[in-house]
Scaffold this motif. Structure first.
Motif, PDB file in Angstrom:
ATOM      1  N   LEU A 196     -61.930  12.166 -23.042  1.00  0.00           N
ATOM      2  CA  LEU A 196     -62.538  11.881 -24.333  1.00  0.00           C
ATOM      3  C   LEU A 196     -63.553  10.746 -24.195  1.00  0.00           C
ATOM      4  N   VAL A 197     -64.753  10.979 -24.692  1.00  0.00           N
ATOM      5  CA  VAL A 197     -65.829   9.994 -24.603  1.00  0.00           C
ATOM      6  C   VAL A 197     -66.287   9.613 -26.013  1.00  0.00           C
ATOM      7  N   ALA A 198     -66.358   8.332 -26.281  1.00  0.00           N
ATOM      8  CA  ALA A 198     -66.901   7.809 -27.535  1.00  0.00           C
ATOM      9  C   ALA A 198     -67.147   6.319 -27.346  1.00  0.00           C
ATOM     10  N   ARG A 199     -67.765   5.682 -28.334  1.00  0.00           N
ATOM     11  CA  ARG A 199     -68.087   4.260 -28.202  1.00  0.00           C
ATOM     12  C   ARG A 199     -66.890   3.354 -28.458  1.00  0.00           C
ATOM     13  N   ASN A 200     -66.019   3.735 -29.400  1.00  0.00           N
ATOM     14  CA  ASN A 200     -64.946   2.863 -29.861  1.00  0.00           C
ATOM     15  C   ASN A 200     -63.676   3.093 -29.037  1.00  0.00           C
ATOM     16  N   GLU A 201     -63.341   2.133 -28.179  1.00  0.00           N
ATOM     17  CA  GLU A 201     -62.190   2.305 -27.280  1.00  0.00           C
ATOM     18  C   GLU A 201     -60.880   2.399 -28.046  1.00  0.00           C
ATOM     19  N   LYS A 202     -60.728   1.618 -29.114  1.00  0.00           N
ATOM     20  CA  LYS A 202     -59.488   1.659 -29.883  1.00  0.00           C
ATOM     21  C   LYS A 202     -59.265   3.035 -30.480  1.00  0.00           C
ATOM     22  N   ARG A 203     -60.302   3.610 -31.061  1.00  0.00           N
ATOM     23  CA  ARG A 203     -60.168   4.951 -31.634  1.00  0.00           C
ATOM     24  C   ARG A 203     -59.916   5.998 -30.551  1.00  0.00           C
ATOM     25  N   LEU A 204     -60.518   5.808 -29.391  1.00  0.00           N
ATOM     26  CA  LEU A 204     -60.263   6.724 -28.281  1.00  0.00           C
ATOM     27  C   LEU A 204     -58.795   6.703 -27.880  1.00  0.00           C
ATOM     28  N   GLU A 205     -58.235   5.515 -27.743  1.00  0.00           N
ATOM     29  CA  GLU A 205     -56.830   5.396 -27.332  1.00  0.00           C
ATOM     30  C   GLU A 205     -55.903   6.010 -28.380  1.00  0.00           C
ATOM     31  N   GLY A 221     -53.555   9.231 -27.566  1.00  0.00           N
ATOM     32  CA  GLY A 221     -52.107   9.157 -27.726  1.00  0.00           C
ATOM     33  C   GLY A 221     -51.576  10.295 -28.587  1.00  0.00           C
ATOM     34  N   GLY A 222     -52.259  10.596 -29.673  1.00  0.00           N
ATOM     35  CA  GLY A 222     -51.832  11.684 -30.536  1.00  0.00           C
ATOM     36  C   GLY A 222     -51.892  13.032 -29.848  1.00  0.00           C
ATOM     37  N   LEU A 223     -52.919  13.260 -29.064  1.00  0.00           N
ATOM     38  CA  LEU A 223     -53.064  14.537 -28.357  1.00  0.00           C
ATOM     39  C   LEU A 223     -52.019  14.695 -27.256  1.00  0.00           C
ATOM     40  N   VAL A 242     -54.656  13.211 -20.914  1.00  0.00           N
ATOM     41  CA  VAL A 242     -55.867  12.834 -21.649  1.00  0.00           C
ATOM     42  C   VAL A 242     -56.392  11.509 -21.111  1.00  0.00           C
ATOM     43  N   GLU A 243     -57.605  11.512 -20.582  1.00  0.00           N
ATOM     44  CA  GLU A 243     -58.283  10.289 -20.154  1.00  0.00           C
ATOM     45  C   GLU A 243     -59.188   9.802 -21.285  1.00  0.00           C
ATOM     46  N   VAL A 244     -59.456   8.511 -21.298  1.00  0.00           N
ATOM     47  CA  VAL A 244     -60.434   7.981 -22.238  1.00  0.00           C
ATOM     48  C   VAL A 244     -61.551   7.302 -21.453  1.00  0.00           C
ATOM     49  N   THR A 279     -63.871  11.432 -31.115  1.00  0.00           N
ATOM     50  CA  THR A 279     -62.850  10.834 -31.983  1.00  0.00           C
ATOM     51  C   THR A 279     -62.930  11.286 -33.431  1.00  0.00           C
ATOM     52  N   ALA A 280     -63.940  12.066 -33.795  1.00  0.00           N
ATOM     53  CA  ALA A 280     -64.073  12.484 -35.195  1.00  0.00           C
ATOM     54  C   ALA A 280     -64.811  13.809 -35.264  1.00  0.00           C
ATOM     55  N   GLY A 281     -64.741  14.446 -36.423  1.00  0.00           N
ATOM     56  CA  GLY A 281     -65.540  15.629 -36.689  1.00  0.00           C
ATOM     57  C   GLY A 281     -65.339  16.759 -35.701  1.00  0.00           C
ATOM     58  N   LEU A 282     -66.451  17.380 -35.290  1.00  0.00           N
ATOM     59  CA  LEU A 282     -66.370  18.510 -34.373  1.00  0.00           C
ATOM     60  C   LEU A 282     -65.806  18.111 -33.019  1.00  0.00           C
ATOM     61  N   GLY A 283     -66.093  16.893 -32.573  1.00  0.00           N
ATOM     62  CA  GLY A 283     -65.542  16.445 -31.296  1.00  0.00           C
ATOM     63  C   GLY A 283     -64.031  16.435 -31.312  1.00  0.00           C
ATOM     64  N   ALA A 284     -63.452  15.897 -32.390  1.00  0.00           N
ATOM     65  CA  ALA A 284     -61.993  15.877 -32.524  1.00  0.00           C
ATOM     66  C   ALA A 284     -61.444  17.294 -32.656  1.00  0.00           C
TER      67      ALA A 284
END
Length: 261
Positions: free
Chosen positions: A30-39, A43-45, A53-55, A10-15
């Protein structure tokens, strides 16, 4: 369509990896801890690139989180063709100043999670006869700098060794060793980024572009930018005692050596 799974997405090099791979037509997990940021990221991608895109919310510093991603990577009906192990963090301060619980969490994320997810991914990739793993390390891998540098040195050694051992299977591994990249990494670690010289900063999208190009060239190690290639070369030639004294001084000033997110 190739499916790519990216941790710390959701951020940095991962994004940046997510943007590049979606632009190349890859489906994403996409894997990360924060589900809201993942969604929000997913959505943007989907909207911009028109790819599926799966989360997958997961904390990879826990067994439960690692197991959830292992399960997805072993799904033969929805195979992952490229795994990007990017999730990571840094601790402010040097060894002895950092709580042992934080040191152990770092080892869990930077070492155990990378090992287990790579194992799960390559198990299926070898059955299919093709697949790639990119493990994001750091230029700190070449410098003696506490738990952070040691964990990244392990990532480099493991990735290059496993790449050789899997020769002929159709599966490739590569470690990426960027320097300072403008991400949320430093803020999360409590590091004053204003102390880092302007010349040291790299652009996340350029780091990813170099990594993708080096993977296509068959390399097992990618060090983006000539500045950091010089740092890596100098580190190999500098006596360990001198390098250790330099690294300790830099740690006290900047925090973890050349961190990334």
């Amino acid at each position: 369509m190739t499916t790519s799974l990216i941790t710390g997405a959701t951020a940095g090099l991962g994004a940046a990896f997510a943007r590049r791979l979606a632009g190349d037509g890859h489906g994403l997990v996409l894997v990360a801890r924060n589900e809201k940021r993942l969604e929000e990221a997913a959505g943007g991608l989907r909207q911009k690139y028109g790819v599926p895109v799966e989360v997958l919310p997961a904390d990879l510093s826990t067994d439960k989180g690692i197991e959830a991603v292992e399960t997805r990577l072993r799904d033969r009906d929805r195979p992952v063709g490229l795994l990007v192990n990017n999730a990571g963090f840094g601790n402010r301060g040097i060894f002895g100043d950092t709580p042992m619980a934080d040191e152990l969490r770092m080892v869990k994320l930077h070492v155990e999670a990378v090992l287990r997810l790579t194992g799960a991914a390559t198990e299926v990739m070898m059955e299919r006869g093709r697949g790639h793993v990119i493990n994001v390390a750091s230029i700190a891998a070449f410098l003696p700098r506490g738990t952070y540098g040691a964990s990244k040195a392990w990532v480099v050694s493991f990735s290059q060794g496993a790449d050789k051992e899997l020769a002929g299977t159709g599966v490739r591994l590569m470690a990426v060793c960027p320097g300072f990249v403008r991400t949320e990494f430093h803020q999360r670690a409590g590091i004053d980024a204003t102390k880092i010289p302007a010349w040291a900063w790299l652009d996340a999208d350029k780091v990813v572009a170099t990594a993708i190009r080096d993977l296509a060239r068959g390399r097992s190690l990618s060090v983006p930018d000539v500045r950091y290639k010089a740092v890596a070369a100098a580190a190999r030639l500098t006596p360990s005692g001198v390098l250790g004294r330099f690294s300790t001084k830099a740690d006290r000033r900047f925090g973890p050596a050349y961190p990334r997110d």
